[in-house]
Design an enzyme around this catalytic site. Structure first.
Site, PDB file in Angstrom:
ATOM      1  N   GLU A 118     -30.414  -4.710 -14.104  1.00  0.00           N
ATOM      2  CA  GLU A 118     -29.528  -3.677 -13.314  1.00  0.00           C
ATOM      3  C   GLU A 118     -27.876  -3.808 -14.263  1.00  0.00           C
ATOM      4  OE1 GLU A 118     -30.505  -5.386  -8.658  1.00  0.00           O
ATOM      5  OE2 GLU A 118     -28.508  -5.861  -9.735  1.00  0.00           O
ATOM      6  N   ASP A 147     -23.092 -10.350  -7.695  1.00  0.00           N
ATOM      7  CA  ASP A 147     -23.926 -11.558  -7.813  1.00  0.00           C
ATOM      8  C   ASP A 147     -24.236 -12.225  -8.706  1.00  0.00           C
ATOM      9  OD1 ASP A 147     -23.814 -12.140  -5.168  1.00  0.00           O
ATOM     10  OD2 ASP A 147     -25.241 -11.784  -4.400  1.00  0.00           O
ATOM     11  N   LYS A 289     -28.814 -10.683  -0.709  1.00  0.00           N
ATOM     12  CA  LYS A 289     -27.944  -9.693   0.024  1.00  0.00           C
ATOM     13  C   LYS A 289     -27.199  -9.429   0.720  1.00  0.00           C
ATOM     14  CE  LYS A 289     -27.531  -4.980  -0.277  1.00  0.00           C
ATOM     15  NZ  LYS A 289     -29.098  -4.010   1.233  1.00  0.00           N
ATOM     16  N   ASP A 313     -27.107   0.159  -2.745  1.00  0.00           N
ATOM     17  CA  ASP A 313     -27.845  -0.886  -4.032  1.00  0.00           C
ATOM     18  C   ASP A 313     -27.325  -0.058  -5.119  1.00  0.00           C
ATOM     19  OD1 ASP A 313     -29.258  -1.755  -1.816  1.00  0.00           O
ATOM     20  OD2 ASP A 313     -31.049  -1.415  -2.562  1.00  0.00           O
ATOM     21  N   ASP A 453     -31.821  -5.836   5.978  1.00  0.00           N
ATOM     22  CA  ASP A 453     -31.552  -4.591   7.003  1.00  0.00           C
ATOM     23  C   ASP A 453     -32.142  -5.209   7.959  1.00  0.00           C
ATOM     24  OD1 ASP A 453     -33.579  -4.729   5.043  1.00  0.00           O
ATOM     25  OD2 ASP A 453     -33.081  -3.038   3.950  1.00  0.00           O
TER      26      ASP A 453
HETATM   27  O1  LIG Z   1     -29.651 -11.962  -3.928  1.00  0.00           O
HETATM   28  C1  LIG Z   1     -29.475 -10.973  -4.556  1.00  0.00           C
HETATM   29  C2  LIG Z   1     -30.485 -10.113  -4.646  1.00  0.00           C
HETATM   30  C3  LIG Z   1     -30.055  -8.301  -4.311  1.00  0.00           C
HETATM   31  N1  LIG Z   1     -28.621  -8.282  -4.265  1.00  0.00           N
HETATM   32  C4  LIG Z   1     -28.825  -7.225  -4.075  1.00  0.00           C
HETATM   33  O2  LIG Z   1     -29.765  -5.478  -2.952  1.00  0.00           O
HETATM   34  C5  LIG Z   1     -29.890  -4.611  -3.462  1.00  0.00           C
HETATM   35  C6  LIG Z   1     -31.205  -4.635  -3.243  1.00  0.00           C
HETATM   36  O3  LIG Z   1     -32.248  -5.202  -3.925  1.00  0.00           O
HETATM   37  P1  LIG Z   1     -33.475  -4.517  -5.458  1.00  0.00           P
HETATM   38  O4  LIG Z   1     -33.809  -5.697  -6.252  1.00  0.00           O
HETATM   39  O5  LIG Z   1     -32.637  -3.497  -5.320  1.00  0.00           O
HETATM   40  O6  LIG Z   1     -34.683  -5.147  -3.835  1.00  0.00           O
HETATM   41  P2  LIG Z   1     -34.890  -3.558  -3.098  1.00  0.00           P
HETATM   42  O7  LIG Z   1     -36.307  -4.237  -2.124  1.00  0.00           O
HETATM   43  O8  LIG Z   1     -34.679  -1.834  -3.884  1.00  0.00           O
HETATM   44  O9  LIG Z   1     -33.955  -2.959  -1.787  1.00  0.00           O
HETATM   45  C7  LIG Z   1     -34.446  -2.549  -0.514  1.00  0.00           C
HETATM   46  O10 LIG Z   1     -34.942  -4.085   0.093  1.00  0.00           O
HETATM   47  C8  LIG Z   1     -34.032  -4.833   0.551  1.00  0.00           C
HETATM   48  C9  LIG Z   1     -34.279  -6.062   1.610  1.00  0.00           C
HETATM   49  O11 LIG Z   1     -35.851  -6.288   1.412  1.00  0.00           O
HETATM   50  C10 LIG Z   1     -32.564  -4.408   0.635  1.00  0.00           C
HETATM   51  O12 LIG Z   1     -31.655  -5.244   0.864  1.00  0.00           O
HETATM   52  C11 LIG Z   1     -31.777  -3.411  -0.571  1.00  0.00           C
HETATM   53  O13 LIG Z   1     -31.104  -2.768   0.422  1.00  0.00           O
HETATM   54  C12 LIG Z   1     -33.288  -2.076  -0.128  1.00  0.00           C
HETATM   55  O14 LIG Z   1     -32.963  -1.083  -1.067  1.00  0.00           O
HETATM   56  C13 LIG Z   1     -29.588  -4.999  -5.619  1.00  0.00           C
HETATM   57  O15 LIG Z   1     -28.451  -3.550  -5.386  1.00  0.00           O
HETATM   58  C14 LIG Z   1     -29.070  -6.330  -5.608  1.00  0.00           C
HETATM   59  O16 LIG Z   1     -28.344  -6.021  -6.620  1.00  0.00           O
HETATM   60  C15 LIG Z   1     -27.324  -8.830  -4.324  1.00  0.00           C
HETATM   61  O17 LIG Z   1     -26.874  -8.679  -4.504  1.00  0.00           O
HETATM   62  N2  LIG Z   1     -27.828 -10.267  -4.321  1.00  0.00           N
HETATM   63 MN   LIG Z   2     -33.079  -1.316  -5.016  1.00  0.00          MN
END
Ligand SMILES: O=c1ccn([C@@H]2O[C@H](COP(=O)(O)OP(=O)(O)O[C@H]3O[C@H](CO)[C@@H](O)[C@H](O)[C@H]3O)[C@@H](O)[C@H]2O)c(=O)[nH]1
Ligand SMILES: [Mn+2]
Length: 739
Positions: A118, A147, A289, A313, A453
């Site tokens: 990221e 994180d 998260k 995100d 979520d």
């Molecule tokens: O330990 C962690 C892991 C992830 N994140 C953040 O969580 C967000 C979502 O992660 P990502 O890998 O982009 O997952 P996605 O599959 O795109 O996310 C979708 O699905 C997730 C649930 O599985 C939700 O938390 C997200 O908001 C939703 O957009 C990102 O901004 C990460 O930086 C953290 O802050 N800490």
């Molecule tokens: Mn994402």
């Protein structure tokens, strides 16, 4: 502009938002009715034609019956999110007429977790886009949770805080959209009409470029240079031994918006900007998260304490500067606002290709299914692009009597020194803060579920609240969709695993929702919670009929039999309906076909692994994880993505399953047809024709897999180890079935 009391009262009659209902049409109801009839007849046939004891294919038949039963039940679930759709509209002018001077404080949370997948430049673009919302800056607060605990990200944010002093006034002066500088500069040519604007445009573009260069140079080096470290005392928090998994809380208020002397280049106030890396210790589980969000909720409560919390995100920049006001139209509406806990915006992506090979855009979900859930009491919370009331997120139950007083002042302590403030806030983000509290259970986002979520949103709704889905014409948020098949499948594994975990837990929508949310919404939730178990029926359907075709065992009615009609009817009308729906949502025919392929791929791989992992979890063998989706891709991977070539490339066990199924169907098709030709009798074919068609469709949908296995030379092809294994397993299955 102040209104007199009378004008105000006159205005009161008019709502801040409007809801249009899309009642199910007659045609749709007829479709439902005829499908139900068709399905019923299929069952009658299945039940009345079971091969007798000892006859060929008895067990295959019974299994197929089971699979069809499952598909039908699942199909019923999916109708609940279509039946009663609503579409919303807001009146922002009324909002500002009535409340411009009483707008509440908003806290925006941006989450990031890893500076390599990221990139900091992407993260600060998101931050800048939300800082530039069309909203009084002294009431806007932006918190970045890192994180990854990375000084590279901190450095980028420091740069962004300086750049914002130029960027924010520029956005406001020229009504710039979108307000993520990267997105804006890549989409907007130099404005030639207005020379003064052109001048500013060029100078700010230059500033932006120079900033990005500095950030990227630092990222390439992998560490912040000594000179930069001297510029800000914040860097001192990264001691020599600190690492992302083991460090104390790092908190820096980069812009303190409460200070009226902190202003941009035009003398206007700035939003507060805070960097937070919560404490991490190896022996403390950080809850991914959800843990980050809860730390943010607490830290912000000690500073700005906005009554509204919005989270995105790190890749989801704001594409519409009016979204805060849109959300407030729902939450502040005099008539209905008090019941609404959160306003969810759809997620859109800026890297979707024409035919969307991985079906990332989720067109049907955002244009049909979520409006459908909205009609039943409100959409799910999907983690990004969502405005919450702070108190509902922290566990408050809905009550008719409670009236929200919108506060316009924050609750900072006046006589506190900066150091005292910092220490107090840091305490909120420590590892031990949550011990023996309700955080992660009844307070904040829930722990222990890969879709924190969805489960959090569900429990909010079960406390009596409604939610709203709002999809404005100008998209509110735009993110980055994964660009390789592996990433997509892994992401779906996380989602389907989390959703199914909810189903198996005490939060099963049918249990917790009973009597608290509408039956339609319970069913709607179930349609997502039950993604994972779809794997069984689907695997069965794409393997057994094909093997039986090879063997010559008939499992469907003959081509001349009247029983063929319900089978054909159900299949044809279901797929015609889904095609029409897809086209209505603005998709292409090729896009629909791609979606069907992804549908099969996800069900046979992601969902299968999610299903198995959940069973292991039930027995205590496995723990929740969160595999973060990569937001950057190599040049050649991106290029293939642009050309809509499927990206295999790695030897993932998910691909082994895909390749084996593809090979097995190819062998069955070729072998089965060979047998028919050799026997020189067309009558052999008659009872097998539906299986021939089914097997043929599976082969057709797998064309990109064959290409990846045998015909491609680029790096995105299937690794040869997968090819050998798949051929072996497929042959083995064929031979065993023939014995
Ligand atoms: O330990 C962690 C892991 C992830 N994140 C953040 O969580 C967000 C979502 O992660 P990502 O890998 O982009 O997952 P996605 O599959 O795109 O996310 C979708 O699905 C997730 C649930 O599985 C939700 O938390 C997200 O908001 C939703 O957009 C990102 O901004 C990460 O930086 C953290 O802050 N800490
Ligand atoms: Mn994402």
């Amino acid at each position: 502009m102040m209104l007199t009391e009378r004008q105000r009262e006159r205005e009161m009659g008019k709502p801040l938002f409007e809801t249009k209902q899309e009642k199910s049409r007659l045609a749709y109801r007829l479709y439902l009715l005829s499908m139900i009839n068709g399905i019923f007849l299929v069952f009658v046939y299945r039940a009345s034609h079971v091969p007798g004891e000892g006859e060929d294919g008895r067990w295959a038949w019974i299994g197929l019956f089971g699979a069809e039963l499952w598909f039908s039940i699942y199909w019923v679930f999916t109708q609940f999110r279509r039946w009663n759709r609503v579409y919303r509209q807001t009146f922002k002018d009324r909002l500002s007429q009535r409340y411009e001077n009483e707008l509440p404080i908003i806290d925006v949370f941006v989450c990031t977790a890893d500076p390599t997948i990221e990139p900091p430049t992407m993260v600060i673009n998101t931050v800048l886009s939300v800082m530039a919302y069309d909203y009084p800056p002294e009431k806007l607060n932006v918190y970045l949770s890192d994180d990854g605990g990375s000084d590279l990200t901190f450095y980028a944010l420091l740069e962004a805080s300086r750049f914002s002093k130029y960027w924010l006034p520029f956005c406001k002066k020229f009504q710039v959209e979108p307000r993520s500088p990267a997105a804006y500069f890549s989409a907007t040519p130099e404005p030639l009409v207005n020379p003064s604007q052109a001048k500013e445009f060029l100078s700010i573009k230059k500033l932006y470029k120079e900033m990005v260069d500095r950030i990227e140079t630092t990222s390439v080096l992998g560490k912040v240079s000594e000179e930069i470290i001297k510029e800000h005392q914040g860097f001192l928090e990264w001691g020599s031994g600190s690492n992302p998994r083991d460090h104390p809380t790092i908190l820096q208020i980069l812009i303190d918006g409460r200070d009226p002397n902190v202003v941009d280049m035009e003398g206007q106030r700035l939003p507060t900007l805070v960097y937070l890396a919560r404490e991490k210790r190896p022996h403390h589980h950080h809850n991914f998260k959800a843990g980050a969000m809860n730390a943010l909720i607490r830290v912000s409560s000690g500073l700005s304490n906005g009554q509204i919390i919005m989270n995105v995100d790190c890749d989801m920049f704001s594409n519409n500067s009016g979204s805060v006001r849109d959300a407030l139209c729902f939450l502040m509406d005099e008539e209905n606002g008090h019941q609404i806990a959160f306003v969810q915006f759809p997620q859109a992506f800026n890297n979707i290709t024409k035919n969307d090979i991985y079906y990332n855009f989720l067109k049907v979900i955002s244009q049909i299914e979520f409006p459908g859930l909205d009609g039943e009491g409100g959409p799910m919370y999907i983690g990004s692009g969502c405005f919450h009331r702070r108190d509902t997120l922290c566990g408050r139950k809905y009550s008719k009597e409670h009236i929200t007083e919108w506060e316009t002042q924050d609750n900072r302590k006046v006589d506190e020194s900066i150091d005292e403030l910092n220490e107090r806030l840091k305490g909120f983000a420590s590892c031990t803060y949550e011990e023996n509290t309700e955080w992660g259970k009844e307070m904040g986002l829930k722990y222990g579920c890969p879709v924190e979520d969805v489960i959090t949103g569900l429990s909010i709704q079960c406390r009596g609240w409604k939610s709203v889905f709002f999809s404005p014409k100008r998209k509110a948020f735009i993110g980055v969709a994964p660009t390789t098949l592996d990433q997509v499948l892994v992401q779906y594994k996380r989602w389907s695993e989390g959703n199914f975990q909810i189903f198996l837990s005490k939060y099963n929508p049918l249990l917790v929702g009973h009597g608290k949310i509408k039956v339609g919404l319970q069913m709607g939730y179930c349609s997502y919670c039950l993604w994972a178990p779809n794997c069984l029926a689907t695997l069965y359907y794409v393997v057994i009929p094909s093997l039986c075709f090879l063997k010559g065992t008939a499992l469907f009615p003959k081509i001349s039999s009247p029983w063929l009609i319900p089978f054909a009817y159900v299949a044809i009308s279901k797929y015609t309906y889904s095609l029409l729906e897809f086209l209505w949502c603005g998709g292409t025919v090729q896009g629909w076909w791609n979606n069907q392929r992804m549908w099969m791929f996800k069900r046979t791989t992601s969902y299968l692994f999610a299903f198995i992992d959940n069973l292991l979890k039930v027995f205590g063998f496995s723990k929740s994880t969160f595999v973060i989706t990569t937001k950057v891709a190599d040049q050649d991977v991106s290029q293939r993505y642009e050309q809509e070539m499927m990206e295999f490339g790695t030897s993932s066990p998910l691909f082994l399953i895909l390749a084996t199924i593809a090979m097995l169907n190819l062998f069955s098709l070729v072998g089965g047809v060979w047998v028919v030709i050799m026997s020189l009798q067309t009558t052999v074919m008659a009872p097998l024709s539906l299986q021939f068609v089914l097997c043929g469709i599976v082969v057709a949908i797998n064309l990109p897999v064959y290409q990846g296995l045998f015909f491609r030379m680029d790096k995105g092809r299937m690794p040869s180890s997968i090819m050998f294994k798949a051929v072996f397993f497929a042959l083995f299955a064929c031979i065993v079935s023939l014995l």
